[in-house]
Design an enzyme around this catalytic site. Structure first.
Site, PDB file in Angstrom:
ATOM      1  N   LYS A  36      50.240   3.182 -12.863  1.00  8.12           N
ATOM      2  CA  LYS A  36      48.789   3.412 -13.334  1.00  8.12           C
ATOM      3  C   LYS A  36      48.725   4.703 -14.609  1.00  8.12           C
ATOM      4  O   LYS A  36      49.880   5.631 -14.581  1.00  8.12           O
ATOM      5  CB  LYS A  36      47.950   3.967 -12.178  1.00  8.12           C
ATOM      6  CG  LYS A  36      48.201   5.250 -11.442  1.00  8.12           C
ATOM      7  CD  LYS A  36      47.536   5.599 -10.576  1.00  8.12           C
ATOM      8  CE  LYS A  36      47.852   6.909  -9.639  1.00  8.12           C
ATOM      9  NZ  LYS A  36      46.773   7.760  -9.341  1.00  8.12           N
ATOM     10  N   CYS A 310      45.013  26.253 -31.816  1.00  7.74           N
ATOM     11  CA  CYS A 310      44.220  25.570 -32.631  1.00  7.74           C
ATOM     12  C   CYS A 310      44.030  23.862 -32.387  1.00  7.74           C
ATOM     13  O   CYS A 310      44.859  23.519 -31.616  1.00  7.74           O
ATOM     14  CB  CYS A 310      44.330  25.682 -34.177  1.00  7.74           C
ATOM     15  SG  CYS A 310      44.539  27.516 -34.575  1.00  7.74           S
ATOM     16  N   MET A 311      43.192  23.290 -33.142  1.00  6.77           N
ATOM     17  CA  MET A 311      43.359  21.713 -32.793  1.00  6.77           C
ATOM     18  C   MET A 311      44.474  21.037 -33.227  1.00  6.77           C
ATOM     19  O   MET A 311      45.077  20.373 -32.371  1.00  6.77           O
ATOM     20  CB  MET A 311      42.115  21.144 -33.462  1.00  6.77           C
ATOM     21  CG  MET A 311      41.870  19.654 -33.334  1.00  6.77           C
ATOM     22  SD  MET A 311      40.840  18.860 -34.093  1.00  6.77           S
ATOM     23  CE  MET A 311      39.353  19.425 -33.475  1.00  6.77           C
ATOM     24  N   ASP A 312      45.326  21.636 -34.272  1.00  5.83           N
ATOM     25  CA  ASP A 312      46.411  20.962 -34.740  1.00  5.83           C
ATOM     26  C   ASP A 312      47.870  21.847 -34.666  1.00  5.83           C
ATOM     27  O   ASP A 312      48.769  21.192 -35.230  1.00  5.83           O
ATOM     28  CB  ASP A 312      46.130  20.411 -36.087  1.00  5.83           C
ATOM     29  CG  ASP A 312      44.816  19.658 -36.217  1.00  5.83           C
ATOM     30  OD1 ASP A 312      44.641  18.731 -35.269  1.00  5.83           O
ATOM     31  OD2 ASP A 312      43.981  20.314 -36.715  1.00  5.83           O
TER      32      ASP A 312
HETATM   33  N1  PLP Z   1      48.883   4.821  -3.938  1.00  2.00           N
HETATM   34  C1  PLP Z   1      47.589   5.297  -4.356  1.00  2.00           C
HETATM   35  C2  PLP Z   1      46.518   4.662  -3.498  1.00  2.00           C
HETATM   36  C3  PLP Z   1      47.325   6.213  -5.289  1.00  2.00           C
HETATM   37  O1  PLP Z   1      46.114   6.652  -5.483  1.00  2.00           O
HETATM   38  C4  PLP Z   1      48.562   6.805  -5.801  1.00  2.00           C
HETATM   39  C5  PLP Z   1      48.188   7.900  -6.677  1.00  2.00           C
HETATM   40  O2  PLP Z   1      47.574   8.754  -6.763  1.00  2.00           O
HETATM   41  C6  PLP Z   1      49.861   6.554  -5.208  1.00  2.00           C
HETATM   42  C7  PLP Z   1      49.919   5.624  -4.540  1.00  2.00           C
HETATM   43  C8  PLP Z   1      50.938   7.311  -5.915  1.00  2.00           C
HETATM   44  O3  PLP Z   1      50.951   8.572  -5.593  1.00  2.00           O
HETATM   45  P1  PLP Z   1      52.266   9.602  -5.848  1.00  2.00           P
HETATM   46  O4  PLP Z   1      52.134   9.809  -7.384  1.00  2.00           O
HETATM   47  O5  PLP Z   1      51.826  10.736  -5.325  1.00  2.00           O
HETATM   48  O6  PLP Z   1      53.272   8.932  -5.338  1.00  2.00           O
END
Ligand code: PLP
Length: 370
Positions: A36, A310-312
């Protein structure tokens, strides 16, 4: 790339961390690749590719858009959306064969209706809120909810899961209580003849500290990316941090005493000082709040960032090292010689946790895979 500022990502180190996790978990539980938030900032596309090549057969993301992105990249393996999807995303989720976490009947109904309309079945994982207080059915709601969900013929209830709130804290009692509640819920379901093919609960900290909770799959994120979930979490794995943030000295200036540096003149030279200018700033994610706190590595030594970032661009006091010159490699996060700026140290300057660190570097910092 004309600017030297970049994040170097070692896919070999990610694979090494995966191997470490796998040998710790043993063969029984599957390791889901939590990719993610663009693989915590390392770049999901290349990370997913590396994990697939290493035999990871299931991925987890946070949002429906992240799941669609994986499909567009040609990832055909099961993808689970861990967060709560809105019912309005159901059509796309069904069409893309994405597995949603279902923690509400509205979403279950929307997915079922869409699956029927599209003439398909859609896989779901039931989410149980055993004490995280975020999303999911409460244990006491589960049986009634499951009665309804199981009557929705277009849903394929593949899995069930929960998430721990305190697996990285000093005391594990609440996490153990959550696991117990989850086990009770599963027992009650089993008594009613309901079985799930994939039961899962463990994030990184629980994967390490609660092996009795591994069940059918674990969901490690942060340890895949080489970081400890918290300083309190023991670390039996030999992890490697797979990313570094680097730049190079763009200018070296000899400044007279009492010369103000950067916006607000919050730093003023005390004597004659050598100041190096670095081509990175807060738009790159090198947060303004690091001003006066951060250090960088040049020629294997530490130097302080001085004045407001700064920004950059930002400035570093290199008075102590006359040999610093334009083009010298600079490490903002990572190793140089026998010095290291770890994600933990970087996070401490910002009073935050390591989870925030790689992802804070913006899209302007190219991820370079080595
Ligand atoms: N499972 C769920 C539902 C999560 O929201 C997350 C991350 O926040 C994870 C697993 C993985 O967590 P971690 O990075 O602490 O292993």
């Amino acid at each position: 790339m004309l600017r030297p500022t970049r994040m170097e990502v070692s896919l070999r180190a990610v694979r090494h961390n995966l191997d470490q996790i796998r040998s710790y978990v043993g063969g029984r539980a599957q390791v889901m690749g939590v990719v993610k938030a663009n693989a915590y900032g390392l770049g999901a596309r290349r990370v997913v590719e590396a994990l697939r090549a290493q035999g990871v057969v299931r991925f987890a993301v946070a949002t429906p858009d992240e799941a669609v992105q994986l499909r567009e990249w040609g990832v055909g393996e099961p993808v689970l959306v861990l967060g709560q999807c809105l019912p309005s995303a159901a059509g796309e989720m069904v069409a893309m064969d994405v597995t949603c976490a279902v923690g509400s009947l509205e979403l279950a109904r929307a997915l079922s209706a869409e699956a029927e309309r599209q003439g398909r079945q859609v896989k779901v994982h039931i989410k149980v809120d055993t004490g995280m207080g975020r999303i999911g059915f409460l244990p006491g709601e589960l049986e009634a909810a499951m009665d309804q969900i199981l009557s929705m013929r277009h849903l394929d209830v593949e899995g069930i899961f929960t998430h721990f709130a305190t697996a990285d804290e000093a005391r594990l009692d609440h996490a153990e209580e959550q696991l117990r509640r989850f086990g009770d819920a599963l027992d009650r379901m089993r008594c009613r003849g309901v079985r799930f093919r994939l039961r899962h609960a463990c994030n990184s900290a629980a994967t390490i500290r609660m092996p009795h909770g591994h069940l059918d799959a674990v969901r490690p994120g942060i340890i895949l990316y080489g970081m400890r979930p918290s300083p309190l979490c023991p670390m039996p794995l030999n992890l490697e941090v797979p990313f570094e943030v680097n730049t190079a000295v763009a200018a070296v200036r000899e400044l007279p005493p009492m010369w103000g540096i950067s916006y607000g003149m919050r730093y003023v030279t005390r004597g004659n000082e050598r100041i190096a200018v670095l081509p990175i700033g807060y738009r790159d994610g090198y947060a303004r709040a690091l001003s006066g706190k951060a250090q960088v590595l040049i020629r294997g030594r530490r130097f302080p960032v001085v004045g407001t970032i700064c920004m950059d661009q930002c400035m570093v006091d290199v008075t102590d090292c006359p040999s610093v010159q334009v083009g010298d490699p600079v490490v903002l996060l990572g190793r140089q010689g026998d010095q290291a700026i770890t994600p933990e140290e970087f996070a401490s300057w910002l009073n935050t946790i390591v989870y925030e660190v790689p992802g804070m570097f913006s899209e302007r910092v190219p991820r370079v895979y080595v």
